[in-house]
Each structure stands twice: as structure tokens, then as C-alpha cells.
Design an enzyme around this catalytic site. Sequence first.
Site, mmCIF file in Angstrom:
data_model
loop_
_atom_site.group_PDB
_atom_site.id
_atom_site.type_symbol
_atom_site.label_atom_id
_atom_site.label_comp_id
_atom_site.label_asym_id
_atom_site.label_seq_id
_atom_site.Cartn_x
_atom_site.Cartn_y
_atom_site.Cartn_z
ATOM 1 N N CYS A 97 -48.467 -19.345 22.930
ATOM 2 C CA CYS A 97 -48.067 -19.447 21.530
ATOM 3 C C CYS A 97 -48.941 -20.496 20.854
ATOM 4 O O CYS A 97 -49.219 -21.543 21.438
ATOM 5 C CB CYS A 97 -46.599 -19.856 21.460
ATOM 6 S SG CYS A 97 -45.958 -20.003 19.788
ATOM 7 N N HIS A 139 -41.732 -11.539 20.477
ATOM 8 C CA HIS A 139 -42.093 -12.969 20.453
ATOM 9 C C HIS A 139 -42.038 -13.507 19.014
ATOM 10 O O HIS A 139 -41.461 -14.568 18.758
ATOM 11 C CB HIS A 139 -43.493 -13.138 21.060
ATOM 12 C CG HIS A 139 -44.033 -14.533 21.022
ATOM 13 N ND1 HIS A 139 -44.321 -15.250 22.161
ATOM 14 C CD2 HIS A 139 -44.360 -15.344 19.983
ATOM 15 C CE1 HIS A 139 -44.784 -16.442 21.818
ATOM 16 N NE2 HIS A 139 -44.823 -16.522 20.503
ATOM 17 N N GLU A 140 -42.631 -12.763 18.081
ATOM 18 C CA GLU A 140 -42.669 -13.226 16.688
ATOM 19 C C GLU A 140 -41.286 -13.166 16.051
ATOM 20 O O GLU A 140 -40.913 -14.053 15.276
ATOM 21 C CB GLU A 140 -43.675 -12.413 15.870
ATOM 22 C CG GLU A 140 -45.119 -12.544 16.329
ATOM 23 C CD GLU A 140 -45.569 -13.973 16.521
ATOM 24 O OE1 GLU A 140 -45.142 -14.854 15.747
ATOM 25 O OE2 GLU A 140 -46.338 -14.224 17.464
ATOM 26 N N HIS A 143 -39.373 -16.208 16.772
ATOM 27 C CA HIS A 143 -39.715 -17.349 15.896
ATOM 28 C C HIS A 143 -38.846 -17.350 14.639
ATOM 29 O O HIS A 143 -38.372 -18.403 14.206
ATOM 30 C CB HIS A 143 -41.184 -17.295 15.487
ATOM 31 C CG HIS A 143 -42.132 -17.857 16.502
ATOM 32 N ND1 HIS A 143 -42.049 -19.151 16.967
ATOM 33 C CD2 HIS A 143 -43.204 -17.306 17.138
ATOM 34 C CE1 HIS A 143 -43.022 -19.371 17.848
ATOM 35 N NE2 HIS A 143 -43.732 -18.267 17.967
HETATM 36 NI NI NI Z 1 -45.449 -17.938 19.102
#
Ligand code: NI
Length: 185
Positions: A97, A139-140, A143
Amino acid sequence: MNPVLLPVRLYGDEILRTKLKECDVFDPALQAFIPDLVHTMYERDGVGLAANQVGSHFRVFVIDPAWAREDASPNPIVMINPIIESREGEVDNEEGCISLPGIFAYVHRAVRISYSYSDPQGNRLHETAEGFKAVVIQHEYDHLEGIVFTDRIGILAKLKLKRKLNELVARAVNGVNIMEGFPDD
Ligand code: NI
């Protein structure tokens, strides 16, 4: 106007722990922000970047899963107010990341997902993805929910990364942890 390279927020910055609220696709501030988000992802050589990683509260991220390939030309996909509708299958993928430089770990993800999002023109799109693209979206999406990938690894794996994670946290000043000067700026 040329897009701006935005300072990346690192692990230990409180905004990475913020769940971002749905935003108005046609908000001029969002429309102005998107090119900077995309530019910063490519400048930092990422395959994805979420708004809070660059200090913004818009519920948006950009991905370009093919960017990991040698011969790739840019093909950014901007997802505003995304929703992951379903998850299927399992895959362990080694992730990194931009907000956690030098840190990599295997993360358990769904191998296939269906999801919806608004594009910058305001169209609501419903799609499916599998493999690496599905992993990047998960993954995004994390966030936007205030989750980073090291939250999803086992205790032993996390113990191995503890020193590096603590080093990142130690850089934070009053809850803000900006990349400038790190690691090779
Ligand atoms: Ni990331």
C-alpha cells in the site's frame, strides 16, 4: 490546469481510520480533485489510491490493476460511492500500500466480486471482477471504510511487521502523517 501531486498520508494518520461518507458526484470540489487523485496514483506507482490516502473525505478511489504489468498504458477507473454487492471464493494475495511503504503481507480476499459505483459522469455502473482486479477493489474499498490491509492479517504476520508499523506511527504529528521526505522523496 495541470494535476497536482498530492502528499500521501501514511499509516498512523487518523484520516486512514476515517470511514468516508457518500458524496455528490457533481460536487465541483470532487470533480476538481479526481485528476489529482489519478495523477498521484501514477506518480507513486500504485495500482489503486483512495481519497483519504491523500487527505480527502470524498468517498472515491481510483484503480488501474493492469498498471502492474511492464507494458501497461494508463487506464484509470474512478469509482465514486462504490458498493461491493457480493463476494465469492477465496484467494491469498500479497499486498502492499502506498500508505505503508516497504510493508507487504498476504491478505485473504474474495476471488470474485460484484459491485456498483458511480463514474465521474454520474452513471451508476454494475460490474463483476475477479482475480487481481477484484483484490485491488477490495483493498481500496477497505480504505473508504477506514481499514488498511494489515488489519486483515494474522497475529504472527502482524508481529513480524510490528517494528516497521511502529516506525511509521512514530512519524505522525498530532494525528497527521505525511509522506514528504519518506522513504525516498
Ligand atoms: Ni492501500
